[in-house]
Design a protein around this motif. Structure first.
Motif, PDB file in Angstrom:
ATOM      1  N   ASN A   1       7.280  20.695 -52.280  1.00 13.10           N
ATOM      2  CA  ASN A   1       5.987  20.280 -52.831  1.00 13.10           C
ATOM      3  C   ASN A   1       5.141  19.560 -51.790  1.00 13.10           C
ATOM      4  OD1 ASN A   1       6.485  21.311 -55.404  1.00 13.10           O
ATOM      5  ND2 ASN A   1       7.505  19.433 -56.083  1.00 13.10           N
TER       6      ASN A   1
ATOM      7  N   ILE B   1       3.871  22.167 -49.293  1.00 15.64           N
ATOM      8  CA  ILE B   1       2.819  23.015 -49.870  1.00 15.64           C
ATOM      9  C   ILE B   1       1.481  22.280 -49.889  1.00 15.64           C
ATOM     10  CG2 ILE B   1       2.039  24.082 -52.027  1.00 15.64           C
ATOM     11  CD1 ILE B   1       4.975  24.794 -52.590  1.00 15.64           C
ATOM     12  N   LYS B   2       1.491  21.018 -50.307  1.00 18.16           N
ATOM     13  CA  LYS B   2       0.250  20.243 -50.373  1.00 18.16           C
ATOM     14  C   LYS B   2      -0.329  19.995 -48.979  1.00 18.16           C
ATOM     15  CE  LYS B   2       1.742  18.064 -54.659  1.00 18.16           C
ATOM     16  NZ  LYS B   2       2.288  16.863 -55.309  1.00 18.16           N
TER      17      LYS B   2
ATOM     18  N   SER C   1       0.145  21.863 -46.349  1.00 14.27           N
ATOM     19  CA  SER C   1      -0.304  23.127 -45.758  1.00 14.27           C
ATOM     20  C   SER C   1      -1.724  23.477 -46.204  1.00 14.27           C
ATOM     21  CB  SER C   1       0.653  24.255 -46.140  1.00 14.27           C
ATOM     22  OG  SER C   1       0.610  24.509 -47.533  1.00 14.27           O
ATOM     23  N   VAL C   2      -2.093  23.008 -47.373  1.00 15.60           N
ATOM     24  CA  VAL C   2      -3.437  23.264 -47.881  1.00 15.60           C
ATOM     25  C   VAL C   2      -4.418  22.194 -47.421  1.00 15.60           C
ATOM     26  CG1 VAL C   2      -4.838  23.490 -49.972  1.00 15.60           C
ATOM     27  CG2 VAL C   2      -2.543  24.483 -49.893  1.00 15.60           C
ATOM     28  N   ILE C   3      -3.989  20.959 -47.370  1.00 13.81           N
ATOM     29  CA  ILE C   3      -4.885  19.844 -47.049  1.00 13.81           C
ATOM     30  C   ILE C   3      -5.205  19.787 -45.561  1.00 13.81           C
ATOM     31  CG2 ILE C   3      -5.059  17.328 -47.016  1.00 13.81           C
ATOM     32  CD1 ILE C   3      -3.374  17.275 -49.569  1.00 13.81           C
TER      33      ILE C   3
ATOM     34  N   LYS D   1      -5.631  20.886 -41.571  1.00 17.54           N
ATOM     35  CA  LYS D   1      -6.122  22.026 -40.803  1.00 17.54           C
ATOM     36  C   LYS D   1      -5.700  21.955 -39.341  1.00 17.54           C
ATOM     37  CE  LYS D   1      -8.209  23.279 -44.549  1.00 17.54           C
ATOM     38  NZ  LYS D   1      -7.627  24.366 -45.380  1.00 17.54           N
TER      39      LYS D   1
ATOM     40  N   LEU E   1       0.227  19.646 -38.592  1.00 18.46           N
ATOM     41  CA  LEU E   1       1.174  20.506 -39.297  1.00 18.46           C
ATOM     42  C   LEU E   1       2.511  20.572 -38.555  1.00 18.46           C
ATOM     43  CD1 LEU E   1      -1.205  23.451 -40.293  1.00 18.46           C
ATOM     44  CD2 LEU E   1      -0.240  21.707 -41.812  1.00 18.46           C
TER      45      LEU E   1
ATOM     46  N   GLN F   1      -5.946  12.144 -52.255  1.00 17.64           N
ATOM     47  CA  GLN F   1      -4.867  12.884 -51.598  1.00 17.64           C
ATOM     48  C   GLN F   1      -3.807  11.937 -51.034  1.00 17.64           C
ATOM     49  OE1 GLN F   1      -7.293  15.037 -48.818  1.00 17.64           O
ATOM     50  NE2 GLN F   1      -7.462  16.848 -50.162  1.00 17.64           N
TER      51      GLN F   1
ATOM     52  N   LEU G   1       6.557  27.349 -44.840  1.00 16.87           N
ATOM     53  CA  LEU G   1       5.343  26.863 -45.499  1.00 16.87           C
ATOM     54  C   LEU G   1       4.339  26.288 -44.512  1.00 16.87           C
ATOM     55  CD1 LEU G   1       7.031  25.131 -48.584  1.00 16.87           C
ATOM     56  CD2 LEU G   1       5.583  27.178 -48.628  1.00 16.87           C
ATOM     57  N   LEU G   2       4.843  25.641 -43.463  1.00 15.37           N
ATOM     58  CA  LEU G   2       3.951  24.981 -42.509  1.00 15.37           C
ATOM     59  C   LEU G   2       3.852  25.752 -41.187  1.00 15.37           C
ATOM     60  CD1 LEU G   2       4.961  21.248 -43.067  1.00 15.37           C
ATOM     61  CD2 LEU G   2       2.960  22.456 -43.931  1.00 15.37           C
TER      62      LEU G   2
END
Length: 287
Positions: free
Chosen positions: A100, A103-104, A106-108, A110, A115, A181, A286-287
């Motif tokens: 979890n 995943i968060k 990877s979206v938040i 850039k 990462l 966040q 994921l990352l």
């Protein structure tokens, strides 16, 4: 942890694994065989006790004591399995929480450098917790290309958790994540510490000493007195009967001792090393 197919149970009856309790109990079983044989010889051939001897009435004690032992052992193995299963649930939660968080992030995030930092750091928590629970030593430098130094003389999982939150806090002050966040990510990191504390509770809180030793003493007394009354009816067949009863009772105690500490190196302990490797694999995807 031993991997097997529980549906093919018949094949395992005739297979002896190194974790089988008969390997551990064999020296004591040999002594029990000799002891039972000596008792049977003295009663049947040496003293030639009559059927009316009061020794024969000792089976009354075993009838009552056997019921008590069965209750004690049932509670003993159930409590040990509860500890084992709780440990498995905690590591399952660690897998989910790591995913979890990844995943968060990877979206938040850039920035590839951010990462990459979490790609190394998140799996390191599971790996470090595994080593911490097994009291394994770790090197000071944890990963290449990432400036992370771990002091293995201090609480190592806490150091990783602190680094995770420190990085999240730095991202907040760098305006790379918002306040909302920050709160969401903080809850994920906090769950790591909660899992660590629960695992330490299992590891550092064994079954009470008096309870464990009491069961062993009761089993010992029960087996030592078992040949006396039953030698009258079973004769020398009392030798395999007593040996089998001892094997069953002692095996339950040995199995309980093994699974009540699920974070060690025994064959039936949790596969925490494999779980940590799977976490690393999933986080890198994921990352």
């Amino acid at each position: 942890m031993v991997s097997y197919n529980p549906k093919i149970w018949f094949a395992y009856i005739f297979r002896f694994h190194r974790s089988d309790t008969i390997r551990q109990l064999f020296p004591i079983l040999f002594l029990i065989i000799i002891y039972s044989g000596v008792v049977a010889y003295l009663e049947i051939d040496y003293f030639k006790l009559e059927e009316t001897s009061h020794v024969k009435n000792l089976f009354v004690i075993h009838t009552t004591l056997g019921f008590v032992i069965s209750l004690l052992l049932a509670y003993r193995i159930n409590s040990a399995y509860d500890r084992w299963w709780e440990g498995r649930k905690l590591w399952g939660a660690l897998v989910n929480n790591s995913r979890n968080l990844a995943i968060k992030l990877s979206v938040i995030l850039k920035d590839e450098r951010d990462l990459a930092y979490f790609r190394k750091l998140i799996p390191s928590y599971a790996s470090m917790l595994n080593k911490h629970l097994k009291d394994e030593e770790t090197s000071m430098q944890l990963f290449e290309h990432v400036d992370l130094e771990i002091d293995h003389h201090k609480h190592r999982p806490n150091q990783i958790a602190k680094m995770l939150f420190q990085k999240i806090n730095d991202l907040y002050f760098a305006n790379k994540i918002s306040g909302d966040q920050l709160i969401v990510l903080n809850n994920e990191i906090q769950s790591f510490t909660d899992i660590c504390g629960a695992c330490e509770r299992i590891k550092n809180t064994p079954i009470p000493y008096s309870y464990s030793t009491f069961i062993k003493k009761i089993i010992f007394i029960f087996i030592l007195t078992l040949p006396f009354p039953h030698a009258f009816t079973l004769g020398y067949y009392v030798i395999p009967v007593v040996s089998f009863v001892f094997y069953v009772l002692a095996s339950i105690e040995l199995i309980s001792e093994e699974i009540e500490e699920p974070f060690g190196y025994d064959d039936n302990d949790l596969p925490t090393t494999k779980i940590a490797e799977n976490i690393k694999k999933h986080i890198e995807e994921l990352l």
